[in-house]
Design an enzyme around this catalytic site. Structure first.
Site, PDB file in Angstrom:
ATOM      1  N   ASP A  17     -47.996 -37.241 -10.368  1.00  0.00           N
ATOM      2  CA  ASP A  17     -47.771 -38.632  -9.992  1.00  0.00           C
ATOM      3  C   ASP A  17     -48.178 -38.880  -8.540  1.00  0.00           C
ATOM      4  O   ASP A  17     -48.758 -39.917  -8.208  1.00  0.00           O
ATOM      5  CB  ASP A  17     -46.324 -39.058 -10.245  1.00  0.00           C
ATOM      6  CG  ASP A  17     -45.299 -38.079  -9.697  1.00  0.00           C
ATOM      7  OD1 ASP A  17     -45.619 -36.888  -9.577  1.00  0.00           O
ATOM      8  OD2 ASP A  17     -44.171 -38.500  -9.401  1.00  0.00           O
ATOM      9  N   ASP A  61     -56.724 -36.748 -18.647  1.00  0.00           N
ATOM     10  CA  ASP A  61     -57.094 -38.032 -19.232  1.00  0.00           C
ATOM     11  C   ASP A  61     -56.722 -39.167 -18.279  1.00  0.00           C
ATOM     12  O   ASP A  61     -57.528 -40.045 -17.966  1.00  0.00           O
ATOM     13  CB  ASP A  61     -56.378 -38.194 -20.578  1.00  0.00           C
ATOM     14  CG  ASP A  61     -57.097 -39.164 -21.503  1.00  0.00           C
ATOM     15  OD1 ASP A  61     -58.096 -39.773 -21.077  1.00  0.00           O
ATOM     16  OD2 ASP A  61     -56.662 -39.309 -22.656  1.00  0.00           O
ATOM     17  N   LYS A 113     -47.240 -31.255 -13.302  1.00  0.00           N
ATOM     18  CA  LYS A 113     -45.909 -31.843 -13.162  1.00  0.00           C
ATOM     19  C   LYS A 113     -44.879 -30.724 -13.269  1.00  0.00           C
ATOM     20  O   LYS A 113     -43.880 -30.806 -13.982  1.00  0.00           O
ATOM     21  CB  LYS A 113     -45.698 -32.909 -14.239  1.00  0.00           C
ATOM     22  CG  LYS A 113     -44.447 -33.777 -14.045  1.00  0.00           C
ATOM     23  CD  LYS A 113     -44.490 -34.625 -12.795  1.00  0.00           C
ATOM     24  CE  LYS A 113     -43.230 -35.510 -12.713  1.00  0.00           C
ATOM     25  NZ  LYS A 113     -43.110 -36.164 -11.398  1.00  0.00           N
ATOM     26  N   TYR A 133     -52.374 -32.604 -26.807  1.00  0.00           N
ATOM     27  CA  TYR A 133     -53.520 -32.862 -27.672  1.00  0.00           C
ATOM     28  C   TYR A 133     -53.699 -31.786 -28.738  1.00  0.00           C
ATOM     29  O   TYR A 133     -54.569 -31.916 -29.593  1.00  0.00           O
ATOM     30  CB  TYR A 133     -54.793 -32.968 -26.839  1.00  0.00           C
ATOM     31  CG  TYR A 133     -54.923 -34.277 -26.091  1.00  0.00           C
ATOM     32  CD1 TYR A 133     -55.830 -35.247 -26.497  1.00  0.00           C
ATOM     33  CD2 TYR A 133     -54.139 -34.540 -24.978  1.00  0.00           C
ATOM     34  CE1 TYR A 133     -55.958 -36.438 -25.815  1.00  0.00           C
ATOM     35  CE2 TYR A 133     -54.253 -35.733 -24.285  1.00  0.00           C
ATOM     36  CZ  TYR A 133     -55.162 -36.679 -24.708  1.00  0.00           C
ATOM     37  OH  TYR A 133     -55.276 -37.860 -24.025  1.00  0.00           O
TER      38      TYR A 133
END
Length: 420
Positions: free
Chosen positions: A283, A307, A229, A159
């Site tokens: 995930d 988000d 991640k 972002y």
């Protein structure tokens, strides 16, 4: 105190929220609070929320003096620009504010007005509480297990907007640098390519994780989970994880333990008053939200993960129409609902104002008005559990009473007066 703004009028009554010597907010009983109604349905949910917040303040012996600010379409009418300096400076001045949804028009000069506000005000933590209200239809069997707060880093990650468009000289320069100077050959396919940079800094990570831990301790939450991640993006998301643990271990002493310590030293039972800090791969965490919902209290994560994560959590408790949010900075808060502006429903007095109302609750809690905040939650939940709802929920429940936006706000006000 005098204020120098071009086109906004500060109320003569009311006092300004200030910051004390201990860097804590000093909140008077009659604060001046800026409000941006917003675009699209903001013209409906903004006034509805304002009415409810007024009632909760009055029921707890306080009074709000509202300062109307402008951004988006309302600002274009008044200032001929989307985000006037008056608006930014007033929020800086008065410390705490609330806004409705904003639409960024094509060619506006901003990727997002919401993101622009967060960046200009250095609102580095996007905070999204996710909890189920009795009576709200949900796609999961036990939505009441969800009671989680997501702290999403607001200022960096993808972002940050550092990217180059396919076909430009700039992207070709970046591609050549990455391949020729940095040795990343055989990774980027031939042909047009867009390239972006994902900055994750120690500074940005640590202040976000610190905010999450402080919140968890203050609100007697059991754990903070670092979501990342890092198994793939080792030097960005992996660094977020490592820096997060550094904050916990170096700054909080015996008040915080890691998940490894929990099992090695305490056989899985944390001592009373001790916060557990753990981490999960992003995930896998999306699965855990469904399969082990009640094991998570506070989430700390980066911008993009946050988000995804907060929207997925919001779906479990009935959708974004009831999902509140707020943005925290250094002694600064801008509350806002998670949902968009839905312009096709603007002015129809039909949409659900719950997300905006509950965002006001978050603002009150940031101000230390927890009694007023709890009153708002109880009054909203009472209305919904008794079947007094707007069209979006009425069509999903049997025997409900469909209310307009303004009528729902009136019902919540009635409940506040009854419960106070």
């Amino acid at each position: 105190m005098s204020y120098d703004y071009d086109k906004i009028d500060v109320p003569e009554a009311g006092e300004q929220i200030t910051v004390g010597d201990d860097n804590e907010l000093v909140v008077p009983e009659n604060p001046i609070i800026p409000i941006i109604h917003g675009d699209g349905i903001g013209t409906d949910v903004g006034p509805a929320a304002q009415k409810v917040l007024d009632a909760a303040a009055e029921a707890t012996g306080r009074n709000i003096e509202w300062l109307r600010l402008y951004a988006g379409s309302s600002a274009r009418e008044k200032y001929d620009e989307n985000l006037p300096e008056d608006t930014v400076e007033a929020i800086k001045q008065f410390k705490v504010a609330i806004k409705g949804p904003l639409t960024t028009p094509v060619g506006a000069g901003f990727r997002s007005l919401n993101v622009a506000l967060r960046q200009k005000l250095d609102l580095y933590a996007n905070v999204r509480p996710t909890y189920h209200l009795d009576g709200v239809p949900s796609p999961v069997k036990a939505p009441e297990k969800m009671d989680m707060v997501t702290f999403r880093e607001n200022t960096e990650d993808v972002y940050a907007g550092i990217e180059w468009e396919a076909g430009t000289d700039e992207v070709q320069q970046v591609k050549e640098f990455v391949e020729d100077e940095m040795g990343a050959t055989g990774v980027i396919h031939d042909g047009p390519v867009g390239i972006g940079v994902k900055p994750i800094t120690e500074f940005g990570t640590k202040r976000l994780v610190r905010e999450a831990i402080d919140y968890a301790i203050e609100n007697e939450r059991g754990s903070v989970t670092l979501v990342h991640k890092g198994n793939i993006m080792k030097f960005t998301e992996g660094a977020f994880r490592d820096w997060g643990y550094e904050v916990a271990e170096e700054e909080y002493g015996e008040d915080v333990i890691t998940e490894d310590e929990l099992w090695e030293e305490y056989d899985g039972e944390a001592p009373e008053g001790t916060l557990v800090v753990k981490d999960r791969i992003a995930d896998n965490m999306l699965q855990q939200l469904l399969t082990r919902t009640d094991e998570y209290d506070v989430i700390a994560t980066m911008n993009l993960n946050g988000d995804y994560m907060s929207d997925a959590a919001g779906a479990q408790i009935g959708g974004l129409g009831i999902a509140p949010g707020a943005n925290y900075g250094e002694t600064r808060c801008l509350a806002e609902p998670v949902h968009g502006s839905a312009p096709k429903y603007a002015g129809e007095d039909k949409v659900n104002p719950t997300a905006m109302i509950l965002s006001g609750r978050e603002m009150f809690e940031y101000m230390g008005w927890k009694d007023a905040g709890q009153l708002i939650r109880d009054a909203v939940e009472k209305a919904i559990s008794e079947g007094f709802v707007t069209y979006d929920l009425e069509r999903q429940i049997e025997g409900g009473t469909k209310l307009a936006t303004s009528e729902f706000a009136d019902k919540v006000v009635e409940n506040i007066e009854e419960l106070a």
